[in-house]
Design a protein around this motif. Structure first.
Motif, PDB file in Angstrom:
ATOM      1  N   PRO A 110     -59.603  57.642  33.634  1.00  0.00           N
ATOM      2  CA  PRO A 110     -60.785  57.887  32.618  1.00  0.00           C
ATOM      3  C   PRO A 110     -59.962  58.589  31.350  1.00  0.00           C
ATOM      4  CG  PRO A 110     -60.937  59.639  34.187  1.00  0.00           C
ATOM      5  CD  PRO A 110     -59.838  58.640  34.887  1.00  0.00           C
ATOM      6  N   PRO A 111     -60.376  58.331  30.062  1.00  0.00           N
ATOM      7  CA  PRO A 111     -59.859  59.195  29.115  1.00  0.00           C
ATOM      8  C   PRO A 111     -60.330  60.616  29.094  1.00  0.00           C
ATOM      9  CG  PRO A 111     -60.684  56.944  28.388  1.00  0.00           C
ATOM     10  CD  PRO A 111     -61.024  57.087  29.724  1.00  0.00           C
ATOM     11  N   LEU A 112     -59.602  61.393  28.608  1.00  0.00           N
ATOM     12  CA  LEU A 112     -59.650  62.892  28.597  1.00  0.00           C
ATOM     13  C   LEU A 112     -59.796  63.672  27.310  1.00  0.00           C
ATOM     14  CD1 LEU A 112     -57.372  64.309  31.458  1.00  0.00           C
ATOM     15  CD2 LEU A 112     -59.879  63.116  31.817  1.00  0.00           C
ATOM     16  N   ILE A 113     -60.848  64.394  26.753  1.00  0.00           N
ATOM     17  CA  ILE A 113     -60.643  65.386  25.964  1.00  0.00           C
ATOM     18  C   ILE A 113     -60.497  66.696  26.392  1.00  0.00           C
ATOM     19  CG2 ILE A 113     -61.774  64.060  24.256  1.00  0.00           C
ATOM     20  CD1 ILE A 113     -64.215  65.733  24.628  1.00  0.00           C
ATOM     21  N   PHE A 114     -59.673  67.752  26.019  1.00  0.00           N
ATOM     22  CA  PHE A 114     -59.396  69.008  26.529  1.00  0.00           C
ATOM     23  C   PHE A 114     -59.216  69.967  25.270  1.00  0.00           C
ATOM     24  CE2 PHE A 114     -55.214  67.146  25.688  1.00  0.00           C
ATOM     25  CZ  PHE A 114     -54.250  68.310  25.465  1.00  0.00           C
ATOM     26  N   THR A 115     -59.391  71.263  25.502  1.00  0.00           N
ATOM     27  CA  THR A 115     -59.356  72.043  24.557  1.00  0.00           C
ATOM     28  C   THR A 115     -58.181  73.071  24.639  1.00  0.00           C
ATOM     29  OG1 THR A 115     -60.730  73.900  25.621  1.00  0.00           O
ATOM     30  CG2 THR A 115     -61.972  72.293  24.542  1.00  0.00           C
ATOM     31  N   PRO A 116     -58.026  73.905  23.580  1.00  0.00           N
ATOM     32  CA  PRO A 116     -56.681  74.736  23.602  1.00  0.00           C
ATOM     33  C   PRO A 116     -56.831  75.715  24.724  1.00  0.00           C
ATOM     34  CG  PRO A 116     -57.434  74.388  21.423  1.00  0.00           C
ATOM     35  CD  PRO A 116     -58.335  73.748  22.093  1.00  0.00           C
ATOM     36  N   ASP A 117     -58.085  76.146  25.228  1.00  0.00           N
ATOM     37  CA  ASP A 117     -58.202  76.985  26.314  1.00  0.00           C
ATOM     38  C   ASP A 117     -57.600  76.425  27.620  1.00  0.00           C
ATOM     39  OD1 ASP A 117     -59.360  79.773  27.129  1.00  0.00           O
ATOM     40  OD2 ASP A 117     -60.902  78.585  28.304  1.00  0.00           O
ATOM     41  N   LEU A 118     -57.686  75.354  27.781  1.00  0.00           N
ATOM     42  CA  LEU A 118     -56.967  74.747  29.185  1.00  0.00           C
ATOM     43  C   LEU A 118     -55.384  75.200  28.630  1.00  0.00           C
ATOM     44  CD1 LEU A 118     -57.235  71.206  30.503  1.00  0.00           C
ATOM     45  CD2 LEU A 118     -54.771  72.179  30.123  1.00  0.00           C
ATOM     46  N   LEU A 119     -54.795  74.956  27.787  1.00  0.00           N
ATOM     47  CA  LEU A 119     -53.395  75.595  27.380  1.00  0.00           C
ATOM     48  C   LEU A 119     -53.242  77.041  27.924  1.00  0.00           C
ATOM     49  CD1 LEU A 119     -52.555  73.280  24.532  1.00  0.00           C
ATOM     50  CD2 LEU A 119     -52.040  72.865  27.152  1.00  0.00           C
ATOM     51  N   THR A 120     -54.305  77.915  27.334  1.00  0.00           N
ATOM     52  CA  THR A 120     -54.376  79.346  27.411  1.00  0.00           C
ATOM     53  C   THR A 120     -54.677  79.603  29.109  1.00  0.00           C
ATOM     54  OG1 THR A 120     -55.503  79.513  25.152  1.00  0.00           O
ATOM     55  CG2 THR A 120     -55.542  81.320  26.789  1.00  0.00           C
ATOM     56  N   MET A 121     -55.289  78.819  29.871  1.00  0.00           N
ATOM     57  CA  MET A 121     -55.498  79.081  31.096  1.00  0.00           C
ATOM     58  C   MET A 121     -54.121  79.068  31.848  1.00  0.00           C
ATOM     59  SD  MET A 121     -57.737  76.950  33.702  1.00  0.00           S
ATOM     60  CE  MET A 121     -56.826  75.379  33.625  1.00  0.00           C
ATOM     61  N   LEU A 122     -53.172  78.065  31.475  1.00  0.00           N
ATOM     62  CA  LEU A 122     -52.047  77.753  31.963  1.00  0.00           C
ATOM     63  C   LEU A 122     -51.126  79.077  31.745  1.00  0.00           C
ATOM     64  CD1 LEU A 122     -51.099  73.950  31.415  1.00  0.00           C
ATOM     65  CD2 LEU A 122     -52.550  75.123  33.167  1.00  0.00           C
ATOM     66  N   ARG A 123     -51.359  79.695  30.566  1.00  0.00           N
ATOM     67  CA  ARG A 123     -50.639  80.753  30.204  1.00  0.00           C
ATOM     68  C   ARG A 123     -51.056  81.950  30.862  1.00  0.00           C
ATOM     69  NH1 ARG A 123     -48.057  84.311  30.030  1.00  0.00           N
ATOM     70  NH2 ARG A 123     -46.746  85.714  28.535  1.00  0.00           N
ATOM     71  N   SER A 124     -52.189  81.982  31.161  1.00  0.00           N
ATOM     72  CA  SER A 124     -52.782  83.128  31.930  1.00  0.00           C
ATOM     73  C   SER A 124     -52.321  83.206  33.214  1.00  0.00           C
ATOM     74  CB  SER A 124     -54.314  83.091  31.982  1.00  0.00           C
ATOM     75  OG  SER A 124     -54.816  83.315  30.548  1.00  0.00           O
ATOM     76  N   VAL A 125     -52.212  82.174  33.949  1.00  0.00           N
ATOM     77  CA  VAL A 125     -51.689  82.017  35.242  1.00  0.00           C
ATOM     78  C   VAL A 125     -50.316  82.429  35.300  1.00  0.00           C
ATOM     79  CG1 VAL A 125     -50.852  80.118  36.964  1.00  0.00           C
ATOM     80  CG2 VAL A 125     -53.095  79.928  36.190  1.00  0.00           C
ATOM     81  N   SER A 126     -49.527  82.361  34.366  1.00  0.00           N
ATOM     82  CA  SER A 126     -48.071  82.733  34.256  1.00  0.00           C
ATOM     83  C   SER A 126     -48.004  84.009  34.088  1.00  0.00           C
ATOM     84  CB  SER A 126     -47.124  81.815  33.193  1.00  0.00           C
ATOM     85  OG  SER A 126     -47.300  80.446  33.382  1.00  0.00           O
ATOM     86  N   SER A 127     -49.223  84.628  33.587  1.00  0.00           N
ATOM     87  CA  SER A 127     -49.021  86.131  33.613  1.00  0.00           C
ATOM     88  C   SER A 127     -49.158  86.825  34.728  1.00  0.00           C
ATOM     89  CB  SER A 127     -50.109  86.667  32.479  1.00  0.00           C
ATOM     90  OG  SER A 127     -51.445  86.428  32.950  1.00  0.00           O
ATOM     91  N   PHE A 128     -49.635  86.089  35.904  1.00  0.00           N
ATOM     92  CA  PHE A 128     -49.786  86.643  37.170  1.00  0.00           C
ATOM     93  C   PHE A 128     -48.709  86.138  38.215  1.00  0.00           C
ATOM     94  CE2 PHE A 128     -54.288  86.305  35.677  1.00  0.00           C
ATOM     95  CZ  PHE A 128     -54.580  87.727  35.866  1.00  0.00           C
ATOM     96  N   VAL A 129     -48.270  84.993  37.944  1.00  0.00           N
ATOM     97  CA  VAL A 129     -47.278  84.290  38.922  1.00  0.00           C
ATOM     98  C   VAL A 129     -46.358  83.395  37.908  1.00  0.00           C
ATOM     99  CG1 VAL A 129     -46.803  82.974  40.952  1.00  0.00           C
ATOM    100  CG2 VAL A 129     -48.921  84.102  40.754  1.00  0.00           C
ATOM    101  N   ASN A 130     -44.863  83.495  38.402  1.00  0.00           N
ATOM    102  CA  ASN A 130     -43.902  83.016  37.341  1.00  0.00           C
ATOM    103  C   ASN A 130     -43.977  81.540  37.641  1.00  0.00           C
ATOM    104  OD1 ASN A 130     -41.711  82.577  35.692  1.00  0.00           O
ATOM    105  ND2 ASN A 130     -40.233  83.132  37.301  1.00  0.00           N
ATOM    106  N   VAL A 131     -45.306  80.769  37.033  1.00  0.00           N
ATOM    107  CA  VAL A 131     -45.292  79.248  36.967  1.00  0.00           C
ATOM    108  C   VAL A 131     -44.631  78.811  35.838  1.00  0.00           C
ATOM    109  CG1 VAL A 131     -46.785  77.420  37.001  1.00  0.00           C
ATOM    110  CG2 VAL A 131     -47.254  79.486  38.775  1.00  0.00           C
TER     111      VAL A 131
END
Length: 656
Positions: free
Chosen positions: A167-188
């Motif tokens: 399926p085609p997707l649309i996503f918002t900048p908050d998805l990218l912010t979520m990834l950065r938030s993960v990296s603030s907890f664990v070095n992903v």
């Protein structure tokens, strides 16, 4: 079992009493299910989500003529044939973009705690974790400022295309912010993909926002996902060729350089082919590496050993997982998977580039029930990872899909079960955990396929070297034999270059074990486990057991059960369980469901006879609402109690 004596119901102002019936109840049916159509389905008739399919295969028979006692001679310094130094965090994960809001988190404020714990386990051993968010769905994804319902990701199911109905997707900048938030907890460290379905209108928002939001935790962007399959899947003309991809890659590189909002235009990853309709040398022969060297952060491919597309989507050829099972439990099979890339990994070294396996797992189109989710897959994934590292890959990512696949390293429960079910950890996650511990965090570990036991397919072994000396030893036993007759014994010795013995007086050993290669879940790593389906919060449970083996007369005899894997720590400072980072676990700090959260232990419910009389207690399943109903209903012959309702409360009364 609850014998029902009487049931009554208030419906509006009317009271109905329909007699008395004795009936035993063992199952409650939720709204929408037919209580009269109840059957018990065997595994062959299982119709639930693939991620929890109970199908179990037969273990392959033990091949005849094997030798189960063999020598493993190691040497300090000067050992030929070692891999290049391999970066830490070798075996990571590729998460299909369409399920990232299920696996990683709902948004940047609500992150999945089990995901953090699972990543933390790996960071603890290797210092970092590699995760790619992408797959087929990355090629049609579009960054938008917001979605109508406020979610970070939406799928256009009606617009799905290709044999896998992507399926085609649309996503918002908050998805990218979520990834950065993960990296603030664990070095992903993250890999993303640039949409590649419209080369006349490059959508570079994911680069612009990704670089500014994720920053140094973002390692690169894929330029295309399996472009050698574009023609087959109807995404390009039938004559689409490596030269066409070469030209499109160049157009993308130019667009990035012209975009002033792109902070770094030199983070591209290619060619990302599946090695299906093209082979890597066909891409290299276009001048791809030399022409785009400045733009390329990594070279990468994607490859699955086989596929299950016929069963899932009706395309390709039928496959029999039982017939395939034995192949996966053969060292030569893993060697054969890597052999086509040996020239490419050498070319990458000569070009000063790292070479990644960007996406893989047991089989494309979701894997196989009974194979991809069994202990044998954990051994396969570990052997495949070590063979790639030995062959100078610098990273490999195991794919994570949704509820419809068998091979997931980890699976969150369906959304409507998340209040009472936990995560399911599959065999491939155990592969990643053990691989992290075997490699360690040094970024300088070198790997050697030892070809032990005369190159046996069923008892292979690897050694891991730091500063030229062996520090850890990996020993496999692919056989499945509960009698104990196929338990292997490896007699390990270590010598100095001058021939003198360097064998220690004792070594430490950790075991990855299950009773059979066909067992599903409840595997143990050093006696710790992530349990069965729906049982894990991402933390291993159980008391850790590390075996001590005394070495007599300069020989350390290591036993490897059938099936099993042993990781041997050869020096006093070679254990890596906490070498990457301190042990860290995460707790839930917020809940998203505030009502109807009561739960009952299933074991208690199953044996309850309803001894608590609720009298005329009235309640409702709707927050803030209490119905005027005060009684129950009896229906002769009805064997199932149904609690349904909006404005209609069903209450137990007089239960014995």
């Amino acid at each position: 079992m609850w014998p029902i004596r009487s049931l009554h119901l208030w419906l509006g102002a009317g009271y109905v009493a329909l007699g008395v019936v004795n009936a035993s109840i063992t199952v409650y049916y939720p709204e929408g299910q037919n209580p009269f159509a109840t059957t018990t389905a065997g595994a062959a008739n299982y119709t639930g989500a693939a991620a929890y399919d109970p199908t179990t295969l037969q273990p392959p028979p033990v091949p005849t003529g094997q030798v189960f006692q063999y020598n493993v001679p190691l040497q300090n310094g000067g050992t030929p044939g070692l891999s290049i130094p391999i970066p830490a965090g070798f075996l990571g994960f590729s998460i299909e973009m369409s399920v990232v809001n299920q696996v990683v988190g709902k948004n940047s404020s609500i992150i999945q705690v089990p995901f953090l714990n699972l990543m933390s386990n790996l960071q603890q051993r290797s210092g970092r974790v590699l995760v790619r968010v992408g797959g087929n769905t990355q090629d049609t994804a579009t960054l938008v400022p917001s979605t109508p319902d406020g979610k970070i990701l939406e799928k256009d199911i009606a617009g799905a295309s290709g044999p896998t109905q992507t399926p085609p997707l649309i996503f918002t900048p908050d998805l990218l912010t979520m990834l950065r938030s993960v990296s603030s907890f664990v070095n992903v460290r993250w890999f993303l993909g640039i949409p590649f379905n419209d080369t006349s209108n490059w959508r570079l928002g994911i680069v612009e926002s990704g670089q500014s939001i994720i920053g140094d935790y973002l390692l690169g962007f894929q330029a295309g996902n399996e472009p050698d399959l574009y023609a087959r899947h109807g995404h390009r003309p039938a004559n689409y060729s490596p030269t066409d991809y070469f030209n499109e890659f160049g157009q993308l590189a130019q667009a990035l350089q012209a975009d002033t909002n792109v902070l770094n235009p030199h983070q591209l990853i290619g060619p990302n082919i599946a090695s299906a309709d093209w082979q890597p040398d066909q891409v290299w022969s276009t001048g791809f590496i030399t022409t785009y060297s400045a733009d390329l952060a990594f070279l990468a491919v994607e490859h699955y050993p086989t596929d299950n597309c016929f069963a899932q989507f009706g395309v390709g050829n039928p496959q029999d997982p039982q017939a395939l099972f034995g192949q996966f439990l053969s060292h030569s099979f893993q060697q054969g998977l890597v052999a086509p890339y040996l020239a490419s990994t050498l070319l990458a070294q000569q070009s000063g580039k790292q070479f990644l396996m960007m996406e893989t797992n047991t089989a494309s189109c979701g894997g196989f029930a009974g194979l991809s989710d069994a202990f044998g897959a954990a051994l396969w994934g570990l052997d495949f990872a070590m063979q790639m590292a030995f062959s100078n890959f610098t990273g490999a990512l195991m794919h994570v899909g949704g509820q419809s696949v068998f091979y997931n390293p980890f699976t969150p429960p369906p959304t409507n079960q998340s209040t009472f079910h936990q995560w399911t950890v599959g065999p491939i996650y155990y592969s990643a955990l053990v691989m992290a511990e075997a490699m360690g965090p040094s970024n300088d570990t070198q790997v050697l396929d030892l070809a032990v036991n005369n190159g046996s397919n069923y008892t292979p072994g690897y050694a891991f070297y730091e500063n030229g000396n062996p520090v850890r030893l990996a020993l496999f036993n692919f056989n499945s034999d509960p009698s104990g007759a196929s338990t292997a014994t490896a007699n390990v010795t270590i010598n100095n270059p001058d021939g003198s013995s360097a064998t220690p007086s004792q070594v430490q050993v950790k075991y990855l074990l299950a009773p059979s290669v066909s067992q599903k879940y409840n595997f143990t790593w050093a006696n710790q486990t992530f349990g069965d389906v729906f049982q894990s919060d991402g933390r291993p449970v159980g008391t850790e057991q590390i075996e001590t083996v005394n070495c007599d007369n300069g020989i350390c005899s290591i036993t490897i059960p059938a099936p099993g894997f042993a990781l041997v720590f050869l020096t006093s400072n070679s254990e890596t369980e906490t070498a990457g980072a301190p042990s860290t676990t995460f707790a839930t700090t917020a809940v998203t469901k505030l009502h109807n959260t009561a739960s009952v232990d299933p074991a208690v419910l199953a044996t309850s006879n309803g001894h608590t009389d609720m009298g005329d207690h009235v309640g409702s399943t709707s927050p803030g609402s209490v119905s005027g109903a005060t009684a129950l209903v009896v229906v002769p012959g009805l064997t199932v109690l149904i609690a349904v309702v909006a404005g209609l409360a069903v209450v137990r009364r007089g239960m014995l």
